[in-house]
Design a protein around this motif. Structure first.
Motif, PDB file in Angstrom:
ATOM      1  N   TYR A 200       0.842  -1.199   0.000  1.00 27.00           N
ATOM      2  CA  TYR A 200       0.000   0.000   0.000  1.00 27.00           C
ATOM      3  C   TYR A 200       0.876   1.248   0.000  1.00 27.00           C
ATOM      4  CZ  TYR A 200      -3.892   3.123   0.932  1.00 27.00           C
ATOM      5  OH  TYR A 200      -4.829   4.131   0.822  1.00 27.00           O
ATOM      6  N   ALA A 201       1.962   1.238   0.771  1.00 32.75           N
ATOM      7  CA  ALA A 201       2.864   2.390   0.798  1.00 32.75           C
ATOM      8  C   ALA A 201       3.464   2.647  -0.588  1.00 32.75           C
ATOM      9  CB  ALA A 201       3.965   2.170   1.828  1.00 32.75           C
ATOM     10  N   VAL A 206       3.321   6.019  -5.602  1.00 31.11           N
ATOM     11  CA  VAL A 206       3.019   6.214  -7.022  1.00 31.11           C
ATOM     12  C   VAL A 206       2.006   7.335  -7.192  1.00 31.11           C
ATOM     13  CG1 VAL A 206       1.945   5.172  -9.063  1.00 31.11           C
ATOM     14  CG2 VAL A 206       3.602   3.867  -7.725  1.00 31.11           C
ATOM     15  N   TYR A 207       0.925   7.277  -6.406  1.00 31.52           N
ATOM     16  CA  TYR A 207      -0.083   8.329  -6.498  1.00 31.52           C
ATOM     17  C   TYR A 207       0.490   9.671  -6.044  1.00 31.52           C
ATOM     18  CZ  TYR A 207      -4.003   5.266  -7.621  1.00 31.52           C
ATOM     19  OH  TYR A 207      -4.867   4.408  -8.256  1.00 31.52           O
ATOM     20  N   MET A 338       2.407  11.152   1.846  1.00 28.53           N
ATOM     21  CA  MET A 338       3.153  10.976   0.598  1.00 28.53           C
ATOM     22  C   MET A 338       2.948  12.176  -0.323  1.00 28.53           C
ATOM     23  SD  MET A 338       4.897   8.111   0.436  1.00 28.53           S
ATOM     24  CE  MET A 338       4.993   6.453   1.142  1.00 28.53           C
ATOM     25  N   GLN A 339       1.709  12.614  -0.456  1.00 27.42           N
ATOM     26  CA  GLN A 339       1.437  13.775  -1.297  1.00 27.42           C
ATOM     27  C   GLN A 339       2.095  15.033  -0.728  1.00 27.42           C
ATOM     28  OE1 GLN A 339      -2.799  14.165  -1.996  1.00 27.42           O
ATOM     29  NE2 GLN A 339      -3.023  11.956  -2.249  1.00 27.42           N
ATOM     30  N   VAL A 370       5.795   8.343 -17.482  1.00 22.74           N
ATOM     31  CA  VAL A 370       5.726   7.078 -18.215  1.00 22.74           C
ATOM     32  C   VAL A 370       6.147   5.918 -17.314  1.00 22.74           C
ATOM     33  CG1 VAL A 370       6.698   5.744 -20.128  1.00 22.74           C
ATOM     34  CG2 VAL A 370       6.048   8.127 -20.480  1.00 22.74           C
ATOM     35  N   VAL A 371       7.202   6.128 -16.525  1.00 22.57           N
ATOM     36  CA  VAL A 371       7.645   5.094 -15.577  1.00 22.57           C
ATOM     37  C   VAL A 371       6.526   4.776 -14.588  1.00 22.57           C
ATOM     38  CG1 VAL A 371       9.274   4.586 -13.720  1.00 22.57           C
ATOM     39  CG2 VAL A 371      10.082   5.680 -15.817  1.00 22.57           C
ATOM     40  N   CYS A 372       5.840   5.810 -14.106  1.00 26.35           N
ATOM     41  CA  CYS A 372       4.708   5.586 -13.200  1.00 26.35           C
ATOM     42  C   CYS A 372       3.623   4.759 -13.877  1.00 26.35           C
ATOM     43  CB  CYS A 372       4.127   6.918 -12.742  1.00 26.35           C
ATOM     44  SG  CYS A 372       5.017   7.683 -11.382  1.00 26.35           S
ATOM     45  N   ALA A 373       3.348   5.066 -15.144  1.00 22.20           N
ATOM     46  CA  ALA A 373       2.329   4.310 -15.871  1.00 22.20           C
ATOM     47  C   ALA A 373       2.700   2.834 -15.960  1.00 22.20           C
ATOM     48  CB  ALA A 373       2.139   4.904 -17.265  1.00 22.20           C
ATOM     49  N   LEU A 374       3.978   2.561 -16.175  1.00 19.51           N
ATOM     50  CA  LEU A 374       4.436   1.180 -16.247  1.00 19.51           C
ATOM     51  C   LEU A 374       4.393   0.486 -14.885  1.00 19.51           C
ATOM     52  CD1 LEU A 374       7.513   1.639 -18.630  1.00 19.51           C
ATOM     53  CD2 LEU A 374       5.253   0.727 -19.213  1.00 19.51           C
ATOM     54  N   ALA A 375       4.542   1.258 -13.814  1.00 19.12           N
ATOM     55  CA  ALA A 375       4.577   0.673 -12.472  1.00 19.12           C
ATOM     56  C   ALA A 375       3.190   0.396 -11.907  1.00 19.12           C
ATOM     57  CB  ALA A 375       5.328   1.613 -11.522  1.00 19.12           C
ATOM     58  N   VAL A 376       2.168   1.002 -12.502  1.00 17.99           N
ATOM     59  CA  VAL A 376       0.827   0.900 -11.912  1.00 17.99           C
ATOM     60  C   VAL A 376       0.358  -0.532 -11.797  1.00 17.99           C
ATOM     61  CG1 VAL A 376      -1.611   1.408 -12.320  1.00 17.99           C
ATOM     62  CG2 VAL A 376       0.092   3.216 -12.545  1.00 17.99           C
ATOM     63  N   ARG A 377       0.415  -1.304 -12.869  1.00 22.30           N
ATOM     64  CA  ARG A 377      -0.128  -2.663 -12.830  1.00 22.30           C
ATOM     65  C   ARG A 377       0.566  -3.551 -11.796  1.00 22.30           C
ATOM     66  NH1 ARG A 377      -3.344  -5.824 -15.850  1.00 22.30           N
ATOM     67  NH2 ARG A 377      -3.541  -4.245 -17.490  1.00 22.30           N
TER      68      ARG A 377
END
Length: 400
Positions: A200-201, A206-207, A338-339, A370-377
């Motif tokens: 979760y952390a 990521v968010y 985090m935010q 883009v890296v974040c997009a790849l890490a989401v899944r």
């Protein structure tokens, strides 16, 4: 009822934010440096205090925490005219930040408890849309108070914010009661056990990074427009209006599919890619002239707004469905911490990277999205397959 209370909350905050810096400077008599120090300290309080105050919302219950935070915020606003030096100002700033954090955590805890699971994200979207309307109305009231250009106008600024916050607190106490997440005799996990939930952390981080898009278009993009383009300054007002209108009009529609983890993954990934595409578009405005520049800026803000809508919907599902019911407040606090970290470091770092580099920093930031997009899944899959039980959170099952 929830939407209306969120609108009231937004009016109170929006009214004060519209003229807070002017109030600190003109009425309290603080220098820009001291105002900056106060804002930084308040930001640090939000980072450090989000988890303990989120835990307090779990303990008190969402409705009580929301009402108590709103009432305390009303008192803080009303006390601002008594601050005529730096230290009283700093104390009130810290109190205001803490009360905002408590009331925000209470709103999330109460909403999750009061609404059925299949409707939670949609209701939170309606609430967010009304919150944006409240912010807009509050900003208008704040601008009207500033237009008086007098001490009376500045007093109206804080007293309006105080009065609306007080009404909000009273109304929240009359919201329907909800059943507590824990029975009186049930043991309550420590607030720090949330840090053992490493998946979760990771998702929260990521968010937290994705929320940097708000700094990009709120702070960095205006500076870029002023210093690197030939667009007239009034266009900046149009960009803000575009974001506000789109956020109100499409926030609910953006939640379609956010009720499942595959939907959350899709929404969050698309949101990250929208931010990634917006960055080079913003960079291109440094080489164009006239109406094409304005068109590119509006396209960039359109994409940044899509990012806002997507990550809001995705994170709402994570916040209310993943944590144990008795710990939604402290999990929300982790997200806010985090935010807060990214928002404290973001303005200076992103401005230096973009403006100081002459524009190539836009491409670096876009690549990071883009890296974040790849890490989401993989991160969301990690969150989904990790059990969250009272025993594990209490440390009796050996961690993640």
């Amino acid at each position: 009822m929830l939407a209306v209370q969120n609108a009231l909350w937004g009016v109170g905050v929006g009214t004060f934010l519209a003229g807070s810096v002017v109030f600190y400077s003109v009425y309290v008599g603080l220098s820009p440096v001291r105002i900056g120090i106060g804002l930084s300290v308040a930001g640090a309080v939000a980072v450090v205090g989000s988890m303990p105050l989120g835990h307090l919302a779990d303990v008190l219950g969402g409705r009580r925490a929301w009402a108590l935070g709103s009432a305390a915020r009303a008192a803080a606003f009303a006390a601002y005219p008594l601050a005529h030096s730096f230290w009283p100002f700093l104390l009130l700033m810290v109190i205001q930040t803490a009360t905002d954090t408590l009331s925000s955590s209470g709103r999330v805890v109460y909403t999750a408890a009061a609404i059925t699971p299949e409707n939670r994200v949609r209701v939170m979207a309606f609430s967010r849309a009304y919150l944006n309307v409240g912010w807009t109305v509050g900003a208008g009231l704040g601008a009207g108070a500033l237009a008086l250009d007098s001490r009376l106008g500045l007093l109206l600024l804080v007293f309006t914010a105080s009065g609306v916050s007080a009404v909000n607190a009273i109304c929240v106490t009359r919201m329907p009661a909800v059943a507590p997440a824990l029975a009186p005799d049930d043991p309550r996990p420590s607030p720090w056990t949330v840090l053992r939930d490493v998946p979760y952390a990771a998702g929260s981080a990521v968010y937290g990074f994705l929320w940097l898009h708000t700094i990009l278009w709120n702070d960095v993009l205006p500076l870029w427009v002023i210093t690197r383009t030939d667009v007239p300054k009034p266009v900046l007002g149009g960009l803000v209006a575009l974001n506000t209108v789109l956020a109100v009009a499409f926030q609910v529609r953006a939640t379609r599919g956010a009720g499942t983890m595959p939907g959350v993954i899709r929404l969050t990934r698309v949101a990250a890619l929208c931010a990634a595409v917006a960055c080079p578009i913003a960079a291109a405005t440094g080489t164009t002239h006239g109406w094409p520049t304005a068109a590119l800026l509006f396209l960039a803000v359109l994409l940044f707004t899509a990012t806002e809508l997507g990550i809001s919907a995705g994170q709402w599902h994570i916040q209310v469905e993943i944590p144990p019911a008795a710990q939604r407040g402290v999990y929300t606090g982790l997200d806010r911490s985090m935010q807060g970290v990214t928002r404290m470091a973001g303005p200076a770092g992103l401005t230096l990277l973009v403006i100081g580099s002459g524009g190539w920093g836009w491409w670096v930031i876009g690549a990071a999205f883009v890296v974040c997009a790849l890490a989401v899944r993989p991160v969301m899959a990690w969150i989904e397959r990790t059990p969250r039980t009272a025993d594990r959170l209490a440390g009796r099952l050996g961690g993640v």
